[in-house]
Design an enzyme around this catalytic site. Structure first.
Site, PDB file in Angstrom:
ATOM      1  N   GLU A   1       0.861  -1.193   0.000  1.00  0.00           N
ATOM      2  CA  GLU A   1       0.000   0.000   0.000  1.00  0.00           C
ATOM      3  C   GLU A   1       0.890   1.232   0.000  1.00  0.00           C
ATOM      4  OE1 GLU A   1      -2.112  -0.267   3.661  1.00  0.00           O
ATOM      5  OE2 GLU A   1      -3.381  -1.919   3.011  1.00  0.00           O
TER       6      GLU A   1
ATOM      7  N   LYS B   1       2.500   4.384   1.432  1.00  0.00           N
ATOM      8  CA  LYS B   1       2.698   4.891   2.800  1.00  0.00           C
ATOM      9  C   LYS B   1       2.560   6.405   2.728  1.00  0.00           C
ATOM     10  CE  LYS B   1       5.699   4.603   6.850  1.00  0.00           C
ATOM     11  NZ  LYS B   1       5.350   5.893   7.434  1.00  0.00           N
TER      12      LYS B   1
ATOM     13  N   ARG C   1      -2.075   9.481  11.267  1.00  0.00           N
ATOM     14  CA  ARG C   1      -2.868   8.260  11.438  1.00  0.00           C
ATOM     15  C   ARG C   1      -4.087   8.574  12.279  1.00  0.00           C
ATOM     16  NH1 ARG C   1      -0.067   2.574  12.779  1.00  0.00           N
ATOM     17  NH2 ARG C   1      -1.863   1.219  12.590  1.00  0.00           N
TER      18      ARG C   1
ATOM     19  N   ARG D   1      -2.438   8.560  16.591  1.00  0.00           N
ATOM     20  CA  ARG D   1      -1.554   7.407  16.758  1.00  0.00           C
ATOM     21  C   ARG D   1      -1.241   7.163  18.230  1.00  0.00           C
ATOM     22  NH1 ARG D   1       3.402   5.984  17.651  1.00  0.00           N
ATOM     23  NH2 ARG D   1       4.618   4.648  16.275  1.00  0.00           N
TER      24      ARG D   1
ATOM     25  N   GLU E   1      -5.254   7.273   7.023  1.00  0.00           N
ATOM     26  CA  GLU E   1      -4.243   8.310   7.090  1.00  0.00           C
ATOM     27  C   GLU E   1      -4.902   9.579   6.535  1.00  0.00           C
ATOM     28  OE1 GLU E   1      -1.358   7.434   8.460  1.00  0.00           O
ATOM     29  OE2 GLU E   1       0.094   8.927   7.828  1.00  0.00           O
TER      30      GLU E   1
ATOM     31  N   PHE F   1      -7.119   2.368   5.439  1.00  0.00           N
ATOM     32  CA  PHE F   1      -6.319   1.179   5.177  1.00  0.00           C
ATOM     33  C   PHE F   1      -6.673  -0.013   6.060  1.00  0.00           C
ATOM     34  CE2 PHE F   1      -3.638   3.853   7.975  1.00  0.00           C
ATOM     35  CZ  PHE F   1      -3.359   2.972   9.010  1.00  0.00           C
TER      36      PHE F   1
ATOM     37  N   ARG G   1       4.796  -3.911  17.303  1.00  0.00           N
ATOM     38  CA  ARG G   1       5.575  -3.648  16.098  1.00  0.00           C
ATOM     39  C   ARG G   1       6.052  -5.006  15.615  1.00  0.00           C
ATOM     40  NH1 ARG G   1       7.673   0.951  14.094  1.00  0.00           N
ATOM     41  NH2 ARG G   1       7.474   2.175  15.991  1.00  0.00           N
TER      42      ARG G   1
ATOM     43  N   LYS H   1       7.806  -1.452   6.514  1.00  0.00           N
ATOM     44  CA  LYS H   1       7.742  -0.145   5.851  1.00  0.00           C
ATOM     45  C   LYS H   1       9.023   0.092   5.079  1.00  0.00           C
ATOM     46  CE  LYS H   1       9.047   2.331  10.047  1.00  0.00           C
ATOM     47  NZ  LYS H   1       8.804   3.350  11.010  1.00  0.00           N
TER      48      LYS H   1
END
Ligand code: ATP
Length: 588
Positions: free
Chosen positions: A250, A252, A257, A272, A302, A342, A417, A423
Site C-alpha cells: 500500500e 505509505k 494516522r 496514533r 491516514e 487502510f 511492532r 515499511k
C-alpha cells in the site's frame, strides 16, 4: 484504603529504578488493595486520573500549588518559593515545609485513596472564572489533613511530576503475579490492554473476574485500540526475502494516522498516540458517517493534506496548521485533506482483529463507499522485488513517503511492532536508511544569528526497560530560522530547574527540558560512544551508541508521545544492519 499505604509505596518506588524491585513493590501494594479502588491506584501510579484517551488533565500551575501550600500551612509564599528553588521539586519542598507547619488543624479527616482521587478529579474538571480559588480550596483542604509524605505525593500528582519509572509492562507483570500467580499470564493481560488502552479497567477486571474475565475482554466502541506498527526494511529485495511471493503493498502516505470510531452520527477520532483529536477534523466528523454502510465500525486511515487543484499529497507538516483551538473552520478550508482508509478493526458489534489482511481489506472496501474525500488507500498485490520497485515509484510520484508491505494471511496485531507489516521509505540522504524520532532533553543557547534561540539540542532515545531517556546526540543542523523560532516557543514551556530523573545522560546542557517533545532526525552513521547513554553496555562494555552527523529533518512529531520515540532496541537493530551492509560491501 488509607492514602498513607499508597504514599509509602510511592516513596519506596522512588528510591529504585530496578524493574524487579518495582514489580515487587507493586505486588505488595496490589495485595493490600480492594477491587473497588484498584483502577484508581493504577491510574495514580502513572500520574493520571483516567486513561489518556479521555484527556483528563490536572494541569496545576506551580504558582497555584504554592498558594495552596501557604494557605494550608500558614507559611508565606516567599519562603515556600525559596525552599522550592533549593530542592528543585515542589512536592519534596512541600513535605519539608509541612514538617514545620505553624497552623494547627483540629478536625483532621482521614485521607483515603478514594478521597484524594475524587478531589483530584473535581479539580481537573473545574473551569471558569472562580476555578482558581476553588482549586486552592480543594488542594489546601487535602494538605490540611495530610502528613508531609502524603502531601509530597499529592502535589507531585497535581503538578504532573510523579515519575515512578513504572512502565505499563511493569504494572501488567505485577497484576499477573498478584492475581494469577504467574508472570507468564502477562500476555493475556497485554491483549486486553491492547484492545482497550485502559490499564485501570484491565486491573479491575482481573481483580474482580480473574484470568477468565480477561480472556473474555472485548473491544469497546469509543475506547481506542493500540495501533499495529511496522518493521523497517531498506530495499525492495529485502521485502521479497522476508515475505516471499504474494503480499500486499500500500502507499505509505505522509499524514496523520487516525482511528475512527463511528456509530450513527457519533464519531470519535483518535491519533496514533490515542489522543482524542476529533476537534481538529470537523470535516471528517461531518462527511465520513455518510459513507459508512454498517451500524458501527472502527476504521484506520491516514488523513493527508492535499493540494486541492492538483490532488497531489502534501507533507505532514501541513496538517500542523489544524492543531489549533480556535478558528478551526478556517483551517479546514485553508488546509484541505483526504482521508485514506487502510484497515477495519471492528464492524457491527464484532472484532475484525482476528480476520486476515485480505478479508479485512475486502470488508473495508464493502463498508466504506469512496468519494473525493474518503478513499481506500492504493493497494496492489506484489509477486516479487520488481513489482515492489514499480509500485514504489508510483507511490513516490504521487507524493507519498514509500510503501507499507503487508502479509496477506495475517491478523491485526494490536499494540505491537511486528514483522507482518514492513515499511519501506524513500531513501533519505541518510545512510542509516531511516530517520529516528528522538526526545528533546536539553538545549544550548545559540550564537551569531541564533542568539536568543536554542542553537543546538540534546536528544535521547527511549529505553523501554528502564523507562528512561538516554542521550544519543547533539543536533545543530537542519534548522531554518522559522523552525528554530517554533522550537523555541514550544521548548520554553518545558524548561525545568533540575534535570528530570528519567533523563539519563552525562552531558551538560545550558537548560534541561521536561522530556515531552519528539523531533525527527537523520544521520550518516551510528557509532560507539564513550559518553552517550543510548544502548549502554549493549554492544560494548562501558560504552553507548551515538549518531554521527545528525540533522533535523524539519519534522516535529507532535503526534508521538515520548514513549513512542525510537527505542534503544531499534537503534541497536539499525547499528547491526549498518554493520551488515558494510560487511556485504567489503565482500563485493
Ligand atoms: P513513521 O515514523 O515511519 O511514521 P511510525 O513509528 O509512526 O512510523 P510505523 O509503524 O513505523 O509507525 O509506520 C506506520 C505509520 O505510517 C503509521 O503509523 C501511519 O501513520 C503511516 N501510514 C501511512 N500509510 C499507511 C498504510 N498504508 N498502512 C499503515 N500505516 C500507514
Amino acid at each position: 484504603m488509607e492514602f498513607a499505604i499508597l504514599s509509602e509505596t510511592f516513596n519506596k518506588m522512588e528510591s529504585t529504578r530496578k524493574r524487579l524491585e518495582l514489580t515487587q513493590f507493586l505486588v505488595e501494594l496490589f495485595e493490600k488493595t480492594s477491587n473497588e479502588v484498584i483502577s484508581k491506584i493504577v491510574y495514580l501510579l502513572q500520574g493520571k486520573l483516567r486513561p489518556d484517551f479521555e484527556g483528563v488533565e490536572l494541569g496545576i500551575a506551580e504558582k497555584l500549588a504554592i498558594r495552596a501550600i501557604s494557605k494550608s500551612s500558614g507559611i508565606p509564599v516567599k519562603k515556600i518559593d525559596e525552599e522550592y528553588k533549593k530542592e528543585g521539586d515542589l512536592g519534596h519542598a512541600a513535605s519539608i515545609i509541612l514538617e514545620q507547619k505553624t497552623q494547627t488543624t483540629f478536625l483532621v479527616e482521614d485521607i483515603t485513596v478514594e478521597r484524594v482521587y475524587e478531589t483530584l478529579l473535581k479539580i481537573a474538571k473545574l473551569e471558569g472564572a472562580r476555578s482558581q480559588d476553588m482549586k486552592i480550596k480543594y488542594i489546601s483542604s487535602l494538605l490540611n489533613d495530610a502528613s508531609p509524605l502524603e502531601a509530597k505525593f499529592i502535589l507531585k500528582i497535581l503538578l504532573g511530576t510523579l515519575r515512578l519509572g513504572v512502565a505499563e509492562n511493569t504494572v501488567m507483570d505485577a497484576l499477573a503475579i498478584t492475581f494469577s500467580e504467574n508472570k507468564e499470564n502477562r500476555k493475556i493481560l497485554q491483549h486486553a490492554y491492547n484492545v482497550s488502552s485502559d490499564l485501570g479497567e484491565v486491573a479491575e477486571t482481573i481483580a474482580k473476574k480473574g484470568l477468565k474475565g480477561i480472556e473474555e475482554f472485548k473491544i469497546t466502541l469509543f475506547n481506542p485500540i493500540r495501533p499495529m506498527l511496522a518493521d523497517r526494511i531498506r530495499s525492495e529485495e529485502e521485502a521479497a526475502e522476508k515475505f516471499g511471493s504474494k503480499f500486499a503493498a500500500e502507499y505509505k502516505l505522509d499524514g496523520e494516522r487516525v482511528q475512527l470510531h463511528i456509530e450513527g452520527d457519533k464519531v470519535i477520532l483518535f491519533s496514533r498516540s490515542l489522543e482524542n483529536i476529533s476537534n481538529y477534523y470537523p470535516d471528517i466528523i461531518e462527511k465520513i458517517p455518510k459513507r459508512i454502510q454498517a451500524d458501527n465500525v472502527i476504521l484506520e486511515a491516514e488523513a493527508v493534506a492535499i493540494n486541492e487543484n492538483t490532488g497531489q499529497f502534501l507533507p505532514f507538516q501541513e496538517l500542523m496548521h489544524r492543531r489549533r483551538k480556535y478558528k478551526i473552520e478556517k483551517a479546514v478550508t485553508q488546509y484541505p485533506i483526504t482521508v485514506n482508509f487502510f484497515d477495519i478493526l471492528f464492524c457491527n458489534g464484532s472484532s475484525c482483529l482476528e480476520m486476515d489482511y485480505k478479508d479485512r481489506r475486502t470488508r473495508l472496501e464493502k463498508v466504506l463507499k469512496e468519494d473525493e474525500f474518503a478513499k481506500h488507500i492504493p493497494m496492489a498485490i506484489m509477486n516479487n522485488g520488481d513489482d515492489v520497485s514499480e509500485f514504489m515509484e508510483n507511490s513516490i510520484n504521487a507524493g507519498s513517503e514509500g510503501l507499507m508491505l503487508k502479509m496477506l494471511d495475517k491478523p491485526y496485531q494490536a499494540g505491537s511492532r511486528g514483522s507482518h507489516w514492513l515499511k519501506l521509505k524513500r531513501e533519505y540522504q541518510n545512510e542509516l536508511g531511516d530517520s529516528l524520532d528522538l526526545v528533546v532533553i536539553g538545549g544550548y543557547f545559540g550564537k551569531g544569528r541564533r542568539t536568543g534561540n536554542y542553537g543546538t539540542l540534546l536528544l535521547a532515545t527511549y529505553d523501554e526497560d528502564e523507562d528512561t531517556f538516554t542521550s544519543i546526540c547533539k543536533v545543530g543542523t537542519g534548522f531554518t530560522d522559522e523552525s528554530l523560532d517554533q522550537l523555541y516557543q514550544i521548548l520554553n514551556s518545558k524548561v525545568t530547574i533540575k534535570k528530570n530523573p528519567r533523563i539519563d545522560t552525562e552531558m551538560e546542557a545550558d537548560v534541561w527540558f521536561e522530556p515531552e517533545l519528539v523531533i525527527e532526525v537523520v544521520a550518516s552513521e551510528i557509532t560507539i560512544s564513550p559518553i552517550h547513554k543510548a544502548a549502554r553496555n549493549k554492544i560494548r562494555k562501558d560504552a553507548g551508541l551515538a549518531l554521527r552527523f545528525p540533522k533535523f529533518t524539519g519534522k516535529i512529531r507532535i503526534e508521538k508521545t515520548v514513549e513512542d520515540a525510537s527505542t534503544n532496541e531499534e537503534v541497536i537493530t539499525l547499528y547491526q544492519g549498518q554493520k551488515k551492509v558494510a560487511h556485504d560491501k567489503s565482500l563485493m
